[in-house]
Design an enzyme around this catalytic site. Structure first.
Site, PDB file in Angstrom:
ATOM      1  N   ASP A   1      16.148  55.608  70.086  1.00  0.00           N
ATOM      2  CA  ASP A   1      16.510  54.923  71.456  1.00  0.00           C
ATOM      3  C   ASP A   1      15.706  53.470  71.544  1.00  0.00           C
ATOM      4  OD1 ASP A   1      17.871  57.102  72.352  1.00  0.00           O
ATOM      5  OD2 ASP A   1      15.895  58.036  73.063  1.00  0.00           O
TER       6      ASP A   1
ATOM      7  N   GLU B   1      24.069  62.643  76.431  1.00  0.00           N
ATOM      8  CA  GLU B   1      23.511  63.682  77.143  1.00  0.00           C
ATOM      9  C   GLU B   1      23.931  63.884  78.541  1.00  0.00           C
ATOM     10  OE1 GLU B   1      18.910  63.744  74.782  1.00  0.00           O
ATOM     11  OE2 GLU B   1      19.230  62.204  76.586  1.00  0.00           O
TER      12      GLU B   1
ATOM     13  N   GLY C   1      14.832  55.657  56.580  1.00  0.00           N
ATOM     14  CA  GLY C   1      14.029  54.827  55.507  1.00  0.00           C
ATOM     15  C   GLY C   1      15.123  54.095  54.788  1.00  0.00           C
TER      16      GLY C   1
ATOM     17  N   GLY D   1      14.279  61.029  77.668  1.00  0.00           N
ATOM     18  CA  GLY D   1      15.761  61.104  78.034  1.00  0.00           C
ATOM     19  C   GLY D   1      16.316  59.842  77.238  1.00  0.00           C
TER      20      GLY D   1
ATOM     21  N   GLY E   1      18.969  58.137  77.695  1.00  0.00           N
ATOM     22  CA  GLY E   1      19.245  56.725  78.569  1.00  0.00           C
ATOM     23  C   GLY E   1      18.196  55.931  79.338  1.00  0.00           C
TER      24      GLY E   1
ATOM     25  N   MET F   1      14.996  62.323  80.794  1.00  0.00           N
ATOM     26  CA  MET F   1      14.074  63.840  80.835  1.00  0.00           C
ATOM     27  C   MET F   1      12.556  63.694  81.205  1.00  0.00           C
ATOM     28  SD  MET F   1      16.678  66.053  79.208  1.00  0.00           S
ATOM     29  CE  MET F   1      18.299  65.749  78.579  1.00  0.00           C
ATOM     30  N   MET F   2      12.057  64.647  81.381  1.00  0.00           N
ATOM     31  CA  MET F   2      10.656  64.955  81.182  1.00  0.00           C
ATOM     32  C   MET F   2      10.411  65.467  79.694  1.00  0.00           C
ATOM     33  SD  MET F   2       8.808  63.654  83.662  1.00  0.00           S
ATOM     34  CE  MET F   2       7.129  64.336  83.207  1.00  0.00           C
TER      35      MET F   2
ATOM     36  N   ARG G   1       3.196  54.684  66.658  1.00  0.00           N
ATOM     37  CA  ARG G   1       2.491  55.150  67.810  1.00  0.00           C
ATOM     38  C   ARG G   1       3.030  56.444  68.295  1.00  0.00           C
ATOM     39  NH1 ARG G   1       3.125  49.602  71.927  1.00  0.00           N
ATOM     40  NH2 ARG G   1       2.015  48.188  70.321  1.00  0.00           N
TER      41      ARG G   1
END
Length: 310
Positions: A254, A141, A225, A40, A42, A12-13, A287
């Site tokens: 991911d 997805e 958590g 995305g 994957g 994905m973007m 981050r």
């Protein structure tokens, strides 16, 4: 063991808007910041594994729009083999509008675009690459038939399969996952896919065991958590959480899956691999961004040292 990993899945973007609060229906509010990046599930998992040093190949589809070549170039910049990245004529690439609140929590929409065209024939076309892998990573997805086909391929060829059932799909046929090595949902996905409660540790284990009884070898339930639980037919292992101050939780799941595949492929014991993956995911949420938040091997070692976790 082989440190080669194959990812059959999505790209994905990411269109990321940082917000103070979500607008009410019909309301317009000003947002303080915006960023565009690559995502995305994957592709994220592929990049996480590659950043840690695995040899990674991606089996995916991009559109013939402006985003398609950018996605391919980004994978290649991360050292990922794009031989089996197919461009789909007349289709837009997948996009993911993401809204990140001040506490780091997010809300995400996905538009599959060309990802919906990834087919069982793409798995067959990549058979030589998949056979050489230590693991095949899968998500939801893309078309479910492609996922089932890849699981069956792995079972037939003796290649470990790891499925992250996200976003959770109520039509997922557990019977067609027979022989799957690793099933890695979060607790809400586990509840949706099993129809069982997951409101306590005991309930989580019971729901996971219901999947073990249906032919899945290992279930790893991520609990935010509260860490994670690995459930097998005869054991339950607690994976302790790591305390960090979250900045952006996008892509943390991911990071967990991609790094777990890396450590497992490198020959690390499964429970130790899960513990390391939890730490890698914890670092990612300190981050901003998705793939931009994923650490290299050396950065991860430094983080472990700073946390006295090495």
């Amino acid at each position: 063991m082989s440190d080669k990993i194959a990812v059959v899945g999505s790209n994905m973007m990411d269109l990321v808007t940082y917000i103070d609060r979500m607008p009410e229906r019909g309301e317009t509010v000003e947002a303080p910041d915006f960023a565009m990046g690559f995502g995305g599930k994957g592709a994220n998992q592929a990049v996480a594994a590659a950043r840690l040093g695995s040899q990674v190949a991606m089996v995916t589809c991009v559109g013939d729009d402006a985003f398609g070549p950018q996605v391919r170039a980004n994978l290649e910049a991360n050292g990922i083999d794009t031989t089996h990245v197919r461009t789909v004529a007349g289709k837009a690439s997948g996009v993911a509008p993401i809204f990140v609140e001040r506490d780091g929590e997010n809300a995400i929409l996905i538009v599959k675009g060309a990802n919906a065209a990834l087919a069982p024939s793409d798995v067959d076309a990549a058979a030589k690459t998949l056979r050489a892998a230590s693991a095949i990573l899968l998500q939801l997805e893309v078309d479910l038939e492609t996922v089932y086909h890849a699981v069956a391929f792995g079972a037939r060829e003796g290649v470990a399969t790891i499925l992250n059932p996200a976003p959770a799909h109520p039509d997922l046929d557990i019977a067609r996952l027979n022989g799957l090595d690793w099933f890695c949902p979060n607790e809400s996905e586990l509840a949706l896919l099993t129809g069982l409660p997951t409101d306590s540790d005991e309930a989580v284990v019971a729901a996971a065991r219901s999947l073990i009884e249906r032919g899945i070898r290992n279930v790893v339930v991520t609990l935010g958590g509260r860490g994670a639980r690995r459930v097998t037919a005869d054991s339950v292992t607690e994976i302790a959480p790591v305390a960090v101050t979250p900045v952006d939780t996008t892509g943390a799941g991911d990071a967990f899956i991609g790094s777990f595949a890396h450590f497992l492929g490198a020959g690390v014991d499964a429970n130790d691999a899960l513990t390391r993956a939890a730490r890698y995911a914890a670092l990612s949420i300190t981050r901003r961004g998705t793939q931009t938040s994923y650490a290299t091997d050396q950065e991860f070692v430094t983080f472990l040292s700073s946390q006295a976790l090495a």
